[in-house]
Design an enzyme around this catalytic site. Structure first.
Site, mmCIF file in Angstrom:
data_model
loop_
_atom_site.group_PDB
_atom_site.id
_atom_site.type_symbol
_atom_site.label_atom_id
_atom_site.label_comp_id
_atom_site.label_asym_id
_atom_site.label_seq_id
_atom_site.Cartn_x
_atom_site.Cartn_y
_atom_site.Cartn_z
ATOM 1 N N VAL A 1 -8.667 4.430 -4.441
ATOM 2 C CA VAL A 1 -7.299 4.707 -4.257
ATOM 3 C C VAL A 1 -7.016 4.923 -2.791
ATOM 4 O O VAL A 1 -8.067 5.502 -2.054
ATOM 5 C CB VAL A 1 -6.902 5.725 -5.042
ATOM 6 C CG1 VAL A 1 -7.045 5.287 -6.400
ATOM 7 C CG2 VAL A 1 -7.697 6.823 -4.870
ATOM 8 N N SER A 2 -5.986 4.612 -2.269
ATOM 9 C CA SER A 2 -5.585 5.083 -0.895
ATOM 10 C C SER A 2 -4.986 6.452 -0.897
ATOM 11 O O SER A 2 -4.087 6.483 -2.317
ATOM 12 C CB SER A 2 -4.792 4.025 0.066
ATOM 13 O OG SER A 2 -3.657 3.523 -0.523
ATOM 14 N N THR A 3 -4.290 7.080 0.015
ATOM 15 C CA THR A 3 -3.688 8.204 -0.222
ATOM 16 C C THR A 3 -2.297 8.145 -0.515
ATOM 17 O O THR A 3 -1.696 8.945 -1.672
ATOM 18 C CB THR A 3 -3.586 9.138 1.298
ATOM 19 O OG1 THR A 3 -3.090 8.096 2.246
ATOM 20 C CG2 THR A 3 -5.068 9.603 1.597
ATOM 21 N N ASP A 4 -1.617 7.067 -0.301
ATOM 22 C CA ASP A 4 -0.470 6.788 -0.682
ATOM 23 C C ASP A 4 -0.164 6.268 -2.089
ATOM 24 O O ASP A 4 1.034 6.230 -2.729
ATOM 25 C CB ASP A 4 0.561 5.838 0.377
ATOM 26 C CG ASP A 4 -0.028 4.755 0.353
ATOM 27 O OD1 ASP A 4 -1.334 4.365 -0.002
ATOM 28 O OD2 ASP A 4 0.237 3.724 1.148
#
Length: 487
Positions: A18-21
């Site tokens: 997962v990426s932060t956004d």
């Protein structure tokens, strides 16, 4: 994450990302990805405990991710038989990166499975599907990037600030607001550089010694001071799209691609002061050590015989050492016959030369300087005309792309024509008050003489460098002082 030992059997690897956004986005949490992948393994009858490789908070735009790198090392060792992801974009959003990874997997006889898209790269149909989906994913990403760019371009043209606020400002509702405390430091930095003759190093050192932190609460550096002195935001100009950050190495774009909006921001430094600093920055080259050396004419003194620099040397026994200025060509190459000169004597001749100069500034010298001032003014006007035309050209491109209305384009055309007309009028009426210029030169000379008498050498030297371009020593008491353009 599960710890494992590398046994004889090849293992199934589950890769999650997962990426932060994406943290709050439904359906992509790390826990849900793991649950779905483990359920798939059970449904396929794979009883061995899978290995988990989890990248938490990493974008799929590039492949430099800790757990992905670890997974690739295990693939290279031959310990992996299958790699599972919930969706194609968990591994990468770029088709070329996907194909590169899959080629690596194929070389090591590792199958790649995406359970949402229901394909396995061990089959020809799976590889074909993968390439089609990858192309679609990359196309969609490019479309999103273009939409983001267009929106940011529109915001920049409206004077909205799009990144972190620079030192001297606070960012409130995407607009810069002057920070009273920091703006005083900005004004001081410009004054130290322009009026006091301090270099980047000396300014950074002084701010650090006084405990004044930068925006990031770090110490000041040569680079941060230079960036401040060259940032047009301080004269109210917004510049965006100047740097290409699409690759790891940032590259400055051609200036015709920049978005430049004059008078869009609250200014801290008036335009005249800002331009004067820019003229000084690419000026005469003085070695950094010469700028801060404790010798008044270091970096300025030239040999009258060969034009080489004259630097400080020390003569005599240790108990009676004395400073001397010596031609570097004589000292290092033996190609000049110039003698050495007592440093205190040379500095005394220089001071007397300044005193005589202040009494003998003649009309011809002032006329020569006035002519230089007019030429610089003319170049500045031509640059303003060029900038106005380039801005209009960018507006035409924005209108063609449907980013702005016809009325906005017409307003920019009217503005360009007005600026060009004003610039041409300035060019035809430019004149220099020679009396005022002569008075300015004399006052500056008097200030420098006073500094030599009363300030520490390093500070006095900084002021000397704001007035003097070079000093040529021909022989005893015979020196030539060449002044900088006082504009």
């Amino acid at each position: 994450m599960n710890e494992f030992s590398l046994e004889n059997a090849r293992s199934v690897a589950l890769y999650c990302r997962v990426s932060t956004d994406e943290q709050a986005r439904e359906g992509v949490s790390l826990d849900e990805q793991q649950d779905r992948l483990k359920a798939y393994c059970r449904a396929m009858g794979w009883d061995e405990i899978p290995l988990l490789f989890i990248d938490d908070g990493y974008s799929a735009k590039n492949l430099d991710r800790p757990q992905l790198n670890k997974l690739l090392k295990e693939v290279d060792k031959g310990t992996i038989s299958r790699i599972l992801v919930t969706k194609l974009d968990r591994l990468s959003r770029r088709l070329l990166d996907l194909l590169k990874l899959i080629d690596t997997f194929q070389d090591h006889k590792v199958s790649f499975i995406s359970i949402s898209e229901s394909f396995d790269t061990n089959t020809p149909s799976g590889r074909l599907t993968l390439q089609v989906l990858g192309a679609v994913a990359e196309f969609e990403r490019e479309r999103i990037r273009e939409r983001v760019f267009d929106n940011m371009l529109h915001a920049a043209n409206q004077g909205k600030w799009l990144t972190q606020s620079p030192y001297g400002y606070d960012l409130i509702n995407k607009e810069l607001v002057i920070n009273d405390t920091e703006s005083k430091v900005v004004k001081r930095v410009f004054d130290l550089y322009l009026q006091k003759g301090f270099g980047y190093y000396s300014i950074a050192k002084q701010l650090n010694e006084e405990g004044i932190p930068s925006k990031q609460k770090k110490e000041w550096s040569i680079r941060s001071i230079k960036l401040m002195l060259t940032n047009p935001v301080y004269k109210g100009t917004l510049v965006w799209n100047r740097i290409d950050r699409s690759n790891q190495k940032q590259v400055e774009k051609d200036d015709e691609e920049w978005v430049v909006v004059e008078h869009a921001l609250p200014l801290i430094i008036d335009e005249h002061t800002w331009e004067a600093v820019q003229k000084k920055i690419p000026g005469k080259k003085i070695h950094p050590r010469s700028k801060t050396s404790p010798h008044l004419l270091g970096g300025l003194l030239k040999c009258g015989r060969c034009c080489a620099a004259m630097s400080i040397s020390w003569m005599g026994p240790k108990t009676k050492r004395r400073r001397v200025y010596r031609c570097s060509a004589n000292k290092n190459k033996g190609t000049c016959t110039s003698k050495w000169y007592n440093a205190s004597d040379v500095e005394s001749w220089f001071k007397r030369g300044l005193q005589q100069l202040s009494k003998s500034i003649n009309q011809s010298y002032v006329i020569m300087i006035a002519s230089q001032v007019k030429e610089e003014e003319k170049r500045e006007i031509q640059q303003q005309i060029h900038s106005a035309k380039n801005r209009y050209k960018r507006k035409v491109e924005a209108y063609t792309a449907g980013l702005i209305e016809l009325k906005d384009l017409q307003a920019e055309k009217d503005r360009m024509e007005r600026l060009v007309e004003e610039a041409k009028n300035r060019e035809s009426t430019t004149s220099v008050n020679t009396s005022e210029l002569e008075d300015k030169v004399n006052k500056k000379i008097a200030t420098v003489i006073d500094a030599i008498d009363n300030l520490p050498v390093v500070e006095a030297k900084s002021l000397v460098q704001t007035l003097v371009e070079k000093v040529v020593l021909y022989e005893e008491k015979n020196i030539e002082i060449v002044l900088l353009n006082p504009s």
